[in-house]
Design a protein around this motif. Sequence first.
Motif, PDB file in Angstrom:
ATOM      1  N   GLN A 186      13.836  16.173 -15.447  1.00  0.00           N
ATOM      2  CA  GLN A 186      13.578  15.630 -16.605  1.00  0.00           C
ATOM      3  C   GLN A 186      12.903  14.212 -16.549  1.00  0.00           C
ATOM      4  O   GLN A 186      12.260  13.813 -17.605  1.00  0.00           O
ATOM      5  N   ASP A 187      13.209  13.551 -15.381  1.00  0.00           N
ATOM      6  CA  ASP A 187      12.428  12.164 -15.423  1.00  0.00           C
ATOM      7  C   ASP A 187      11.107  12.078 -14.993  1.00  0.00           C
ATOM      8  O   ASP A 187      10.830  12.406 -14.063  1.00  0.00           O
ATOM      9  N   LEU A 188      10.334  11.296 -15.575  1.00  0.00           N
ATOM     10  CA  LEU A 188       8.764  11.395 -15.836  1.00  0.00           C
ATOM     11  C   LEU A 188       8.387  10.691 -14.561  1.00  0.00           C
ATOM     12  O   LEU A 188       7.472  11.185 -13.783  1.00  0.00           O
ATOM     13  N   THR A 189       9.067   9.605 -14.117  1.00  0.00           N
ATOM     14  CA  THR A 189       8.779   9.184 -13.152  1.00  0.00           C
ATOM     15  C   THR A 189       8.902   9.789 -11.794  1.00  0.00           C
ATOM     16  O   THR A 189       8.068   9.931 -10.871  1.00  0.00           O
ATOM     17  N   VAL A 190      10.096  10.527 -11.711  1.00  0.00           N
ATOM     18  CA  VAL A 190      10.429  11.399 -10.461  1.00  0.00           C
ATOM     19  C   VAL A 190       9.420  12.307 -10.481  1.00  0.00           C
ATOM     20  O   VAL A 190       8.851  12.996  -9.338  1.00  0.00           O
ATOM     21  N   MET A 191       9.245  13.140 -11.619  1.00  0.00           N
ATOM     22  CA  MET A 191       8.239  14.160 -11.660  1.00  0.00           C
ATOM     23  C   MET A 191       6.761  13.660 -11.171  1.00  0.00           C
ATOM     24  O   MET A 191       6.299  14.355 -10.585  1.00  0.00           O
ATOM     25  N   THR A 192       6.230  12.444 -11.330  1.00  0.00           N
ATOM     26  CA  THR A 192       5.014  11.947 -11.062  1.00  0.00           C
ATOM     27  C   THR A 192       5.195  11.998  -9.547  1.00  0.00           C
ATOM     28  O   THR A 192       3.996  12.396  -8.920  1.00  0.00           O
ATOM     29  N   GLN A 193       6.246  11.325  -8.972  1.00  0.00           N
ATOM     30  CA  GLN A 193       6.339  11.203  -7.650  1.00  0.00           C
ATOM     31  C   GLN A 193       6.305  12.474  -6.963  1.00  0.00           C
ATOM     32  O   GLN A 193       5.496  12.912  -5.867  1.00  0.00           O
ATOM     33  N   LEU A 194       7.109  13.550  -7.441  1.00  0.00           N
ATOM     34  CA  LEU A 194       6.971  14.957  -7.018  1.00  0.00           C
ATOM     35  C   LEU A 194       5.610  15.463  -7.077  1.00  0.00           C
ATOM     36  O   LEU A 194       5.180  16.167  -5.887  1.00  0.00           O
ATOM     37  N   SER A 195       4.835  15.057  -7.925  1.00  0.00           N
ATOM     38  CA  SER A 195       3.696  15.947  -8.026  1.00  0.00           C
ATOM     39  C   SER A 195       2.613  15.303  -6.967  1.00  0.00           C
ATOM     40  O   SER A 195       1.882  16.018  -6.473  1.00  0.00           O
ATOM     41  N   ASN A 196       2.760  13.896  -6.714  1.00  0.00           N
ATOM     42  CA  ASN A 196       2.039  13.419  -5.897  1.00  0.00           C
ATOM     43  C   ASN A 196       2.436  13.809  -4.703  1.00  0.00           C
ATOM     44  O   ASN A 196       1.570  13.991  -3.597  1.00  0.00           O
ATOM     45  N   GLU A 197       3.487  14.152  -4.101  1.00  0.00           N
ATOM     46  CA  GLU A 197       4.109  14.706  -2.829  1.00  0.00           C
ATOM     47  C   GLU A 197       3.459  16.154  -2.778  1.00  0.00           C
ATOM     48  O   GLU A 197       2.998  16.398  -1.707  1.00  0.00           O
ATOM     49  N   TRP A 199       0.891  -1.137  -0.064  1.00  0.00           N
ATOM     50  CA  TRP A 199       0.055  -0.255  -0.003  1.00  0.00           C
ATOM     51  C   TRP A 199       0.724   1.150  -0.072  1.00  0.00           C
ATOM     52  O   TRP A 199       0.694   2.085  -0.586  1.00  0.00           O
ATOM     53  N   VAL A 200       2.094   1.375   1.011  1.00  0.00           N
ATOM     54  CA  VAL A 200       2.597   2.437   1.033  1.00  0.00           C
ATOM     55  C   VAL A 200       4.033   2.829   0.090  1.00  0.00           C
ATOM     56  O   VAL A 200       4.496   3.891   0.080  1.00  0.00           O
ATOM     57  N   ARG A 201       4.620   1.564  -0.521  1.00  0.00           N
ATOM     58  CA  ARG A 201       5.726   1.866  -0.973  1.00  0.00           C
ATOM     59  C   ARG A 201       5.934   2.699  -2.266  1.00  0.00           C
ATOM     60  O   ARG A 201       6.918   3.026  -2.469  1.00  0.00           O
ATOM     61  N   THR A 202       4.849   2.727  -2.827  1.00  0.00           N
ATOM     62  CA  THR A 202       4.516   3.641  -4.240  1.00  0.00           C
ATOM     63  C   THR A 202       4.581   5.181  -3.837  1.00  0.00           C
ATOM     64  O   THR A 202       4.811   5.947  -4.542  1.00  0.00           O
ATOM     65  N   LEU A 203       4.372   5.485  -2.543  1.00  0.00           N
ATOM     66  CA  LEU A 203       4.304   6.807  -2.250  1.00  0.00           C
ATOM     67  C   LEU A 203       5.843   7.387  -1.947  1.00  0.00           C
ATOM     68  O   LEU A 203       6.574   6.630  -1.575  1.00  0.00           O
ATOM     69  N   PRO A 204       6.060   8.540  -2.502  1.00  0.00           N
ATOM     70  CA  PRO A 204       7.406   9.004  -2.244  1.00  0.00           C
ATOM     71  C   PRO A 204       7.748   9.115  -0.801  1.00  0.00           C
ATOM     72  O   PRO A 204       7.048   9.647   0.081  1.00  0.00           O
ATOM     73  N   GLY A 205       9.184   9.020  -0.645  1.00  0.00           N
ATOM     74  CA  GLY A 205       9.755   9.142   0.946  1.00  0.00           C
ATOM     75  C   GLY A 205       9.145   8.020   1.819  1.00  0.00           C
ATOM     76  O   GLY A 205       9.476   8.207   2.976  1.00  0.00           O
ATOM     77  N   THR A 206       8.879   6.890   1.410  1.00  0.00           N
ATOM     78  CA  THR A 206       8.286   5.933   2.520  1.00  0.00           C
ATOM     79  C   THR A 206       9.088   5.161   2.992  1.00  0.00           C
ATOM     80  O   THR A 206       9.156   5.018   4.305  1.00  0.00           O
ATOM     81  N   ILE A 207      10.452   5.011   2.164  1.00  0.00           N
ATOM     82  CA  ILE A 207      11.658   4.070   2.824  1.00  0.00           C
ATOM     83  C   ILE A 207      12.746   4.954   2.670  1.00  0.00           C
ATOM     84  O   ILE A 207      13.051   5.606   1.717  1.00  0.00           O
ATOM     85  N   ASP A 208      13.574   5.271   3.917  1.00  0.00           N
ATOM     86  CA  ASP A 208      14.663   6.104   3.916  1.00  0.00           C
ATOM     87  C   ASP A 208      15.773   5.285   3.327  1.00  0.00           C
ATOM     88  O   ASP A 208      15.559   4.275   2.952  1.00  0.00           O
ATOM     89  N   GLU A 209      16.823   6.119   3.356  1.00  0.00           N
ATOM     90  CA  GLU A 209      18.174   5.592   2.513  1.00  0.00           C
ATOM     91  C   GLU A 209      18.767   4.239   3.512  1.00  0.00           C
ATOM     92  O   GLU A 209      19.550   3.583   3.011  1.00  0.00           O
TER      93      GLU A 209
END
Length: 314
Positions: free
Chosen positions: A224-235, A159-169
């Motif tokens: 520039q990366d679409l996947t990262v952009m999508t994650q940022l827009s969700n955040e 449920w949560v892993r697709t959200l940005p920032g779920t798991i830290d470094e």
Amino acid sequence: MRKNTAKRMILLCIIGTFGMGRTVLAEGQLSYADLENYNFCFTSGVGSWSTELEVNEDGTFQGNYHDTDMGDSGEEYPNGTMYVSDFSGKFTDLEAVNNYTYIAQIEYIQCEEAPGTTEISDGMRIIYSEPYGMDHAENILFYTKGAPAAELSQGYLDWVRTLPGTIDENGQLAFPGIYNEVAQEGFFSTEKEVTEASASGIDEELKQTAARASVLESRLGTEQDLTVMTQLSNELFLVWDDQLNSMWQRIKTRLPAADMERLRDEELDWIAEKEAAVTAAGANAETSMRTLIENGKAAAVTRDRVYVLAEYLR
């Protein structure tokens, strides 16, 4: 799109009675007071449906579930169908499973409107439902911030892993989490910025939220990366959605009942309008871009609503 059939027709929807004679937690272990400064959310996208939950120091909780289906319409409700549940309840005492997992049950849960009750409002059918995420509950697991992700339930991570920032470094959960084990439904959380707001305090609170949003917008403008952009827009959407949910809970405690009822009806209308605007924004977009565009629209509409609701806290 979640559709809640709301099988039980009673206002007090008791899920279970547990927790008699439980052992008090030792000092240093997780307590409900540790969760009081977090907003918990169960969702899977840009907010077409979500369940928001707040936990209090004594183990009581309150929350809201909503889902909108604009396509489920009829002659009397051309604007679609909305599923809604305002609920409150209480968890039993927490028991430690290990250093980062605790377990409790739901002692009771009650809905403000009887599940299954239906009404028509402004051309929309409202179905009062059981709270998705808290339904069919037996054991409720509480994960601490910093819990090793590799040792958490796979059902929760799904449920949560697709959200940005779920798991830290370090491979650890970046926030406290709640997991309805039997139903396999997981809540992530964000820390509350301000627990109380005065006339001047709400302006400072909004200033801080706008600053966080501005950072994300700047990153979106250069990424520039679409996947990262999508994650940022969700955040970005979640920044404004968390702010809205935090303000809404405070407004509910301040307005007289009659005024709150009128505002609640207005809020239901706004949610329907938001969902329609998000759907329209992405309707003609390429598949790869649709979620990014919908996230952006949801963030903008939610931001505007935040500033409307802020007037009730001034």
